[in-house]
Design an enzyme around this catalytic site. Structure first.
Site, mmCIF file in Angstrom:
data_model
loop_
_atom_site.group_PDB
_atom_site.id
_atom_site.type_symbol
_atom_site.label_atom_id
_atom_site.label_comp_id
_atom_site.label_asym_id
_atom_site.label_seq_id
_atom_site.Cartn_x
_atom_site.Cartn_y
_atom_site.Cartn_z
ATOM 1 N N LYS A 211 -12.607 -3.216 -5.294
ATOM 2 C CA LYS A 211 -13.537 -2.260 -5.556
ATOM 3 C C LYS A 211 -12.885 -0.795 -5.666
ATOM 4 O O LYS A 211 -13.789 -0.212 -6.424
ATOM 5 C CB LYS A 211 -14.493 -2.219 -4.138
ATOM 6 N N LYS B 266 0.678 -1.064 0.079
ATOM 7 C CA LYS B 266 0.014 -0.045 -0.126
ATOM 8 C C LYS B 266 0.815 1.354 0.037
ATOM 9 O O LYS B 266 0.381 2.354 -0.592
ATOM 10 C CB LYS B 266 -1.196 -0.100 1.304
ATOM 11 N N LYS C 139 -5.966 -9.237 -7.914
ATOM 12 C CA LYS C 139 -7.345 -9.477 -7.267
ATOM 13 C C LYS C 139 -8.305 -8.511 -7.710
ATOM 14 O O LYS C 139 -7.929 -7.469 -7.842
ATOM 15 C CB LYS C 139 -7.175 -9.372 -5.653
HETATM 16 N N1 AQP Z 1 -11.571 -10.188 -5.351
HETATM 17 C C1 AQP Z 1 -11.478 -10.763 -4.260
HETATM 18 N N2 AQP Z 1 -11.879 -12.232 -4.182
HETATM 19 C C2 AQP Z 1 -12.070 -12.761 -3.064
HETATM 20 N N3 AQP Z 1 -12.370 -12.244 -1.887
HETATM 21 C C3 AQP Z 1 -12.114 -10.831 -1.885
HETATM 22 N N4 AQP Z 1 -12.316 -10.075 -0.997
HETATM 23 C C4 AQP Z 1 -12.207 -8.794 -1.491
HETATM 24 N N5 AQP Z 1 -11.932 -8.763 -2.835
HETATM 25 C C5 AQP Z 1 -12.048 -9.968 -3.077
HETATM 26 C C6 AQP Z 1 -12.637 -10.256 0.435
HETATM 27 O O1 AQP Z 1 -13.505 -9.392 1.061
HETATM 28 C C7 AQP Z 1 -13.001 -9.206 2.346
HETATM 29 C C8 AQP Z 1 -13.002 -7.733 2.920
HETATM 30 O O2 AQP Z 1 -12.374 -6.872 1.757
HETATM 31 P P1 AQP Z 1 -12.141 -5.283 2.182
HETATM 32 O O3 AQP Z 1 -13.110 -4.517 1.749
HETATM 33 O O4 AQP Z 1 -11.964 -5.029 3.769
HETATM 34 O O5 AQP Z 1 -10.456 -5.178 1.850
HETATM 35 P P2 AQP Z 1 -10.056 -5.770 0.525
HETATM 36 O O6 AQP Z 1 -9.840 -7.288 0.431
HETATM 37 O O7 AQP Z 1 -8.794 -4.739 0.442
HETATM 38 O O8 AQP Z 1 -10.997 -5.228 -0.859
HETATM 39 P P3 AQP Z 1 -10.868 -4.557 -2.097
HETATM 40 O O9 AQP Z 1 -11.699 -4.706 -2.887
HETATM 41 O O10 AQP Z 1 -9.533 -4.974 -2.731
HETATM 42 O O11 AQP Z 1 -10.558 -3.099 -1.400
HETATM 43 P P4 AQP Z 1 -9.640 -1.949 -1.730
HETATM 44 O O12 AQP Z 1 -9.952 -1.827 -3.105
HETATM 45 O O13 AQP Z 1 -10.204 -0.617 -1.053
HETATM 46 O O14 AQP Z 1 -8.257 -2.325 -1.246
HETATM 47 C C9 AQP Z 1 -11.905 -9.871 2.670
HETATM 48 O O15 AQP Z 1 -12.188 -11.055 3.603
HETATM 49 C C10 AQP Z 1 -11.386 -10.172 1.379
HETATM 50 O O16 AQP Z 1 -10.620 -11.343 1.400
#
Ligand code: AQP
Length: 332
Positions: A198, A113, A195
């Site tokens: 969002k 990050k 991955k």
């Molecule tokens: N692509 C994914 N496949 C499987 N699991 C996913 N999760 C997120 N994206 C996928 C699961 O969602 C939970 C919480 O996610 P989060 O919003 O706290 O953070 P994150 O994993 O960092 O999600 P993003 O979408 O990638 O957020 P940003 O873009 O803001 O960094 C977790 O259990 C994660 O595994």
């Protein structure tokens, strides 16, 4: 016998994607029947990256509504917003004072990050795993559903629980990870080695749960695959097509091996993509429709969050009081 406690949360840093259903929400829906469940919207974590206040407000309610739309039942689970329960931050301070600098510097997500947000390497980004440990320990959670990328953070929570117990006296459960089964990780449609996220600036890379049927179909039709033409599941060498197979498995529940078998005679991707596109649109449609209904009734949604926060605070305060006392802070 009391049920074991499960806790999880998502950051309101954008609209949720199909990855969030695959990797988290569908498991939460199952777990809520077996566990004493707490699901929060971790808005304090979201501000470790720059957020526009109006968007953060909207996304916080969107994420909460999406939990409910995906099947989290507020009668079964405590659904709340992290910042409504200040005890998380209060416990985080105590835990911060038990954490070595090296433990935070080692975190691979911090390194990633810091590269991604090189113009905003703030201390919150650095100490974020300690707040996450507090989120978990303040409810004495036994089980935490985590993705692969959060395992290291959970390890810190476990170490901090053990350290506190050892230094003061038995207080915290040492939480265990709950690792989702196969099909839990959905990759970007445009860069399938990454991955699906969002907050990906390329909106074609992610299938958002609020996307319409047509938008979903178009995104899948345009998904990056490779120059081969066979439908093979090989995440290392054929990540794009493997991701589409995973999506079809998620949407239809047909096992991956069976999908591969059914499509073994294919000599191109067009027909397969069409099948995946329709199946995913069918899968998301009811979630989106429930979301729109739930989100339209802000009073009802706020009522869920208010009663969730009330229940969560009562529980968190009990643990925090115990911790403060053991540490030697004088109670009034
Ligand atoms: N692509 C994914 N496949 C499987 N699991 C996913 N999760 C997120 N994206 C996928 C699961 O969602 C939970 C919480 O996610 P989060 O919003 O706290 O953070 P994150 O994993 O960092 O999600 P993003 O979408 O990638 O957020 P940003 O873009 O803001 O960094 C977790 O259990 C994660 O595994």
């Amino acid at each position: 016998m009391d049920k074991h406690v499960v806790l999880s949360g998502m950051q309101p840093s954008g609209e949720l994607t199909i990855g969030h259903v695959a990797g988290a929400l569908r498991n939460w829906v199952k777990l809520q029947h077996e566990y004493d469940s707490l699901f929060c919207v971790v808005d304090l974590h979201a501000i470790t990256a720059k957020q526009e206040p109006a968007k953060l407000r909207k996304w916080t309610l969107d994420v909460a509504a999406m939990y409910l739309a995906a099947g989290v039942d507020p009668q079964q689970s405590t659904v709340f917003v992290q910042s409504h329960v200040p005890e998380h931050v209060q416990l985080a301070w105590v835990l911060t004072c038990l954490t070595g600098m090296g433990e935070c510097t080692r975190m691979t997500q911090f390194k990633e990050k810091s590269d991604r947000y090189s113009d905003n390497i703030n201390v919150g980004l650095f100490t974020y795993p300690i707040l996450m440990a507090a989120d978990i320990l303040v409810y004495n959670a036994h089980v935490v559903p985590v993705g692969e990328d959060q395992k290291q953070h959970l390890e810190l929570a476990r170490n901090l629980a053990e350290r506190f117990n050892h230094r003061y006296s038995e207080t915290f459960n040492v939480p265990e990870p709950y690792i989702p089964d196969i099909g839990g990780r959905i990759m970007s449609l445009q860069e399938p080695t990454k991955k699906m996220s969002k907050s990906d600036p390329n909106t074609n890379a992610s299938i958002f749960l609020v996307d319409s049927d047509d938008v979903i179909r178009n995104k899948i039709r345009r998904a990056v695959t490779d120059s081969e033409s066979t439908i093979v599941f090989d995440e290392d060498h054929r990540p794009g097509i493997s991701n589409l197979i995973t999506l079809l498995h998620l949407a239809t529940n047909v096992p991956v091996e069976q999908i591969v078998q059914q499509w073994s005679g294919a000599t191109g991707y067009a027909e397969f993509k069409e099948t995946v596109a329709n199946a995913v649109a069918d899968y998301i449609r009811p979630i989106r429709e429930r979301f729109l209904t739930i989100r339209a009734d802000t009073d009802a949604l706020n009522a869920v969050l208010e009663s969730g926060a009330e229940v969560a605070r009562k529980r968190a305060l009990k643990v925090l009081r115990k911790v403060y006392k053991k540490v030697g802070l004088v109670a009034l």
